[in-house]
Motif scaffolding. Structure first.
Motif, PDB file in Angstrom:
ATOM      1  N   THR A  16       0.819  -1.217   0.000  1.00 43.16           N
ATOM      2  CA  THR A  16       0.000   0.000   0.000  1.00 43.16           C
ATOM      3  C   THR A  16       0.854   1.269   0.000  1.00 43.16           C
ATOM      4  OG1 THR A  16      -1.526  -1.270   1.364  1.00 43.16           O
ATOM      5  CG2 THR A  16      -1.980   1.071   1.125  1.00 43.16           C
ATOM      6  N   LEU A  17       1.855   1.295   0.875  1.00 45.24           N
ATOM      7  CA  LEU A  17       2.711   2.479   0.949  1.00 45.24           C
ATOM      8  C   LEU A  17       3.456   2.691  -0.371  1.00 45.24           C
ATOM      9  CD1 LEU A  17       4.008   4.781   2.665  1.00 45.24           C
ATOM     10  CD2 LEU A  17       5.840   3.161   3.181  1.00 45.24           C
ATOM     11  N   ASP A  18       3.978   1.599  -0.926  1.00 47.13           N
ATOM     12  CA  ASP A  18       4.699   1.700  -2.206  1.00 47.13           C
ATOM     13  C   ASP A  18       3.814   2.296  -3.297  1.00 47.13           C
ATOM     14  OD1 ASP A  18       7.158   0.722  -1.408  1.00 47.13           O
ATOM     15  OD2 ASP A  18       6.501  -1.358  -1.600  1.00 47.13           O
ATOM     16  N   SER A  19       2.582   1.825  -3.375  1.00 49.53           N
ATOM     17  CA  SER A  19       1.664   2.331  -4.398  1.00 49.53           C
ATOM     18  C   SER A  19       1.373   3.805  -4.176  1.00 49.53           C
ATOM     19  CB  SER A  19       0.350   1.540  -4.373  1.00 49.53           C
ATOM     20  OG  SER A  19       0.609   0.196  -4.673  1.00 49.53           O
ATOM     21  N   CYS A  20       1.172   4.181  -2.931  1.00 53.43           N
ATOM     22  CA  CYS A  20       0.914   5.581  -2.603  1.00 53.43           C
ATOM     23  C   CYS A  20       2.104   6.444  -3.011  1.00 53.43           C
ATOM     24  CB  CYS A  20       0.611   5.730  -1.117  1.00 53.43           C
ATOM     25  SG  CYS A  20       0.458   7.435  -0.571  1.00 53.43           S
ATOM     26  N   LEU A  21       3.306   6.006  -2.644  1.00 53.26           N
ATOM     27  CA  LEU A  21       4.501   6.796  -2.966  1.00 53.26           C
ATOM     28  C   LEU A  21       4.710   6.878  -4.483  1.00 53.26           C
ATOM     29  CD1 LEU A  21       7.056   5.545  -0.264  1.00 53.26           C
ATOM     30  CD2 LEU A  21       5.737   7.668  -0.272  1.00 53.26           C
ATOM     31  N   ARG A  22       4.342   5.837  -5.176  1.00 50.04           N
ATOM     32  CA  ARG A  22       4.537   5.800  -6.625  1.00 50.04           C
ATOM     33  C   ARG A  22       3.550   6.713  -7.352  1.00 50.04           C
ATOM     34  NH1 ARG A  22       3.445   0.737  -7.350  1.00 50.04           N
ATOM     35  NH2 ARG A  22       1.527   0.930  -8.531  1.00 50.04           N
ATOM     36  N   LEU A  23       2.331   6.801  -6.812  1.00 52.57           N
ATOM     37  CA  LEU A  23       1.273   7.485  -7.560  1.00 52.57           C
ATOM     38  C   LEU A  23       0.868   8.851  -7.007  1.00 52.57           C
ATOM     39  CD1 LEU A  23      -0.832   4.273  -8.200  1.00 52.57           C
ATOM     40  CD2 LEU A  23       0.440   5.573  -9.912  1.00 52.57           C
ATOM     41  N   ALA A  24       1.321   9.169  -5.818  1.00 48.21           N
ATOM     42  CA  ALA A  24       0.973  10.481  -5.264  1.00 48.21           C
ATOM     43  C   ALA A  24       1.827  11.556  -5.942  1.00 48.21           C
ATOM     44  CB  ALA A  24       1.211  10.493  -3.761  1.00 48.21           C
ATOM     45  N   LYS A  25       1.222  12.726  -6.126  1.00 43.55           N
ATOM     46  CA  LYS A  25       1.940  13.813  -6.775  1.00 43.55           C
ATOM     47  C   LYS A  25       2.897  14.484  -5.794  1.00 43.55           C
ATOM     48  CE  LYS A  25       1.116  17.487 -10.034  1.00 43.55           C
ATOM     49  NZ  LYS A  25       0.324  18.667 -10.347  1.00 43.55           N
ATOM     50  N   LYS A  26       4.034  14.895  -6.306  1.00 48.17           N
ATOM     51  CA  LYS A  26       5.005  15.638  -5.489  1.00 48.17           C
ATOM     52  C   LYS A  26       4.323  16.779  -4.760  1.00 48.17           C
ATOM     53  CE  LYS A  26       9.673  15.340  -7.403  1.00 48.17           C
ATOM     54  NZ  LYS A  26      10.789  16.044  -8.036  1.00 48.17           N
ATOM     55  N   ALA A  53      11.315   9.548   0.577  1.00 49.27           N
ATOM     56  CA  ALA A  53      10.002  10.116   0.253  1.00 49.27           C
ATOM     57  C   ALA A  53       9.809  11.490   0.890  1.00 49.27           C
ATOM     58  CB  ALA A  53       8.898   9.168   0.729  1.00 49.27           C
ATOM     59  N   MET A  54      10.529  11.720   2.013  1.00 51.34           N
ATOM     60  CA  MET A  54      10.395  12.998   2.700  1.00 51.34           C
ATOM     61  C   MET A  54      10.920  14.168   1.868  1.00 51.34           C
ATOM     62  SD  MET A  54      11.362  11.659   6.514  1.00 51.34           S
ATOM     63  CE  MET A  54      11.539  13.240   7.329  1.00 51.34           C
ATOM     64  N   GLN A  55      11.732  13.855   0.848  1.00 49.97           N
ATOM     65  CA  GLN A  55      12.232  14.901  -0.058  1.00 49.97           C
ATOM     66  C   GLN A  55      11.094  15.429  -0.945  1.00 49.97           C
ATOM     67  OE1 GLN A  55      15.903  15.152  -0.177  1.00 49.97           O
ATOM     68  NE2 GLN A  55      15.981  13.543   1.371  1.00 49.97           N
ATOM     69  N   GLU A  56      10.132  14.537  -1.225  1.00 48.64           N
ATOM     70  CA  GLU A  56       9.075  14.900  -2.176  1.00 48.64           C
ATOM     71  C   GLU A  56       7.719  15.170  -1.542  1.00 48.64           C
ATOM     72  OE1 GLU A  56       8.667  12.112  -5.360  1.00 48.64           O
ATOM     73  OE2 GLU A  56      10.833  11.824  -5.544  1.00 48.64           O
ATOM     74  N   PHE A  57       7.527  14.595  -0.365  1.00 49.12           N
ATOM     75  CA  PHE A  57       6.215  14.697   0.266  1.00 49.12           C
ATOM     76  C   PHE A  57       6.321  15.230   1.683  1.00 49.12           C
ATOM     77  CE2 PHE A  57       6.187  10.878  -2.490  1.00 49.12           C
ATOM     78  CZ  PHE A  57       5.236  11.268  -3.412  1.00 49.12           C
ATOM     79  N   ARG A  58       5.200  15.752   2.166  1.00 47.71           N
ATOM     80  CA  ARG A  58       5.108  16.077   3.586  1.00 47.71           C
ATOM     81  C   ARG A  58       4.581  14.812   4.266  1.00 47.71           C
ATOM     82  NH1 ARG A  58       0.579  20.274   5.905  1.00 47.71           N
ATOM     83  NH2 ARG A  58       1.023  20.014   8.129  1.00 47.71           N
ATOM     84  N   ILE A  59       5.402  14.225   5.136  1.00 49.60           N
ATOM     85  CA  ILE A  59       5.015  12.965   5.778  1.00 49.60           C
ATOM     86  C   ILE A  59       4.594  13.220   7.229  1.00 49.60           C
ATOM     87  CG2 ILE A  59       5.703  10.597   6.345  1.00 49.60           C
ATOM     88  CD1 ILE A  59       6.117  10.815   3.459  1.00 49.60           C
ATOM     89  N   CYS A  60       3.393  12.760   7.562  1.00 51.54           N
ATOM     90  CA  CYS A  60       2.881  12.920   8.916  1.00 51.54           C
ATOM     91  C   CYS A  60       2.503  11.541   9.477  1.00 51.54           C
ATOM     92  CB  CYS A  60       1.627  13.799   8.922  1.00 51.54           C
ATOM     93  SG  CYS A  60       1.846  15.407   8.161  1.00 51.54           S
ATOM     94  N   VAL A  61       2.426  11.467  10.797  1.00 48.54           N
ATOM     95  CA  VAL A  61       2.066  10.190  11.429  1.00 48.54           C
ATOM     96  C   VAL A  61       1.127  10.472  12.594  1.00 48.54           C
ATOM     97  CG1 VAL A  61       4.121  10.192  12.926  1.00 48.54           C
ATOM     98  CG2 VAL A  61       3.017   8.025  12.348  1.00 48.54           C
ATOM     99  N   LEU A  62       0.174   9.579  12.806  1.00 50.11           N
ATOM    100  CA  LEU A  62      -0.832   9.774  13.845  1.00 50.11           C
ATOM    101  C   LEU A  62      -0.331   9.261  15.200  1.00 50.11           C
ATOM    102  CD1 LEU A  62      -3.737  10.946  14.031  1.00 50.11           C
ATOM    103  CD2 LEU A  62      -4.576   8.611  13.778  1.00 50.11           C
ATOM    104  N   GLU A  63      -0.159  10.198  16.108  1.00 54.01           N
ATOM    105  CA  GLU A  63       0.426   9.913  17.421  1.00 54.01           C
ATOM    106  C   GLU A  63      -0.312   8.821  18.224  1.00 54.01           C
ATOM    107  OE1 GLU A  63       3.194  11.865  18.644  1.00 54.01           O
ATOM    108  OE2 GLU A  63       3.285  10.633  20.447  1.00 54.01           O
ATOM    109  N   PRO A  64      -1.636   8.862  18.346  1.00 49.51           N
ATOM    110  CA  PRO A  64      -2.308   7.816  19.143  1.00 49.51           C
ATOM    111  C   PRO A  64      -2.041   6.398  18.623  1.00 49.51           C
ATOM    112  CG  PRO A  64      -3.823   9.607  18.652  1.00 49.51           C
ATOM    113  CD  PRO A  64      -2.597   9.869  17.842  1.00 49.51           C
TER     114      PRO A  64
END
Lengths: 101, 122
Positions: A16-26, A53-64
């Motif tokens: 899932t992550l790979d597909s997201c990284l491959r297809l999400a726009k910069k 991926a952090m070079q191209e995207f804003r990466i966030c993570v859900l703390e809870p």
């Protein structure tokens, strides 16, 4: 306009992550939730992929979800931590939303 | 009850909370413990995350079932095996786990699986 993507599957179990990284726009924002939070951790087989991926995207993570899994203390530096309120803010900030399941 | 004691192995491959597998496996193991069989638990792939120390589920409003792994000893379930390769891929070590386990290589685990009468995978 940037899109908000969520990934909720473990990167060790699904692609899932790979597909997201491959297809999400910069410039898009990617929020890791549920088992997706394992991708945000230091010292794993996928850490380098996220760091890249952090070079191209804003990466966030859900703390809870990090807290629940006992891994909140090993998040890769530079990844933004958000709570549920922050999740709502992200949705409001973006024009569109895509949930990768 | 009598009869031959069978060797039961429960293979855990899923992370906790994201799916119901980990909790369901635990329920089955606790039920099976009542039948006086030879029981062992194996944690491979994302299953190793079930044993991660410091789980706190208050924020997601789900029951934290990780303390149950520490109670297994009380049910005479003392054989817990974790695959070394799975730990390493996730940047984890034995010190990150909330119960004492035996860390085995894939080869060792393969041999152990071969010796079982029943293998149940979750």
């Amino acid at each position: 306009m940037p899109m908000l993507h969520t990934v909720n599957k473990s990167p060790f179990e699904r692609n899932t992550l790979d597909s997201c990284l491959r297809l999400a726009k910069k410039g898009s924002t990617i929020l890791l939730i549920e088992d997706g939070v394992y991708a945000a951790l230091e010292g794993t087989r996928v850490s380098d992929r996220i760091r890249q991926a952090m070079q191209e995207f804003r990466i966030c993570v859900l703390e809870p979800d990090l807290e629940a899994r006992g891994v909140a203390d090993r998040v890769i530096e530079g990844i933004e931590r958000v709570d549920y309120g922050g999740f709502v803010d992200l949705v409001a900030e973006h024009d569109a939303f895509q949930a990768w399941l | 009850m009598g009869g031959k004691v069978k060797r039961f192995m429960y293979v855990n491959r899923k992370a906790p909370y994201g799916t119901i597998y980990a909790l369901e496996a635990l329920e089955v193991v606790l039920i099976a413990a009542a039948f006086d069989q030879d029981v062992s638990l194996v944690f491979v792939d994302d299953g190793v995350y079930q044993l991660k120390k410091g789980q706190n589920t208050k924020g997601i409003d789900v029951k934290n079932f990780s303390p149950t792994y520490r109670a297994l000893e009380g049910y005479d379930i003392e054989k817990l095996y974790v695959e070394r390769e799975s730990l390493e891929a996730r940047g984890l070590t034995e010190e990150d786990l909330l119960v004492p386990v035996e860390v085995l290589s894939s080869e060792e685990l393969r041999e152990l699986m071969e010796q079982q009468d029943v293998v149940l995978s979750f």
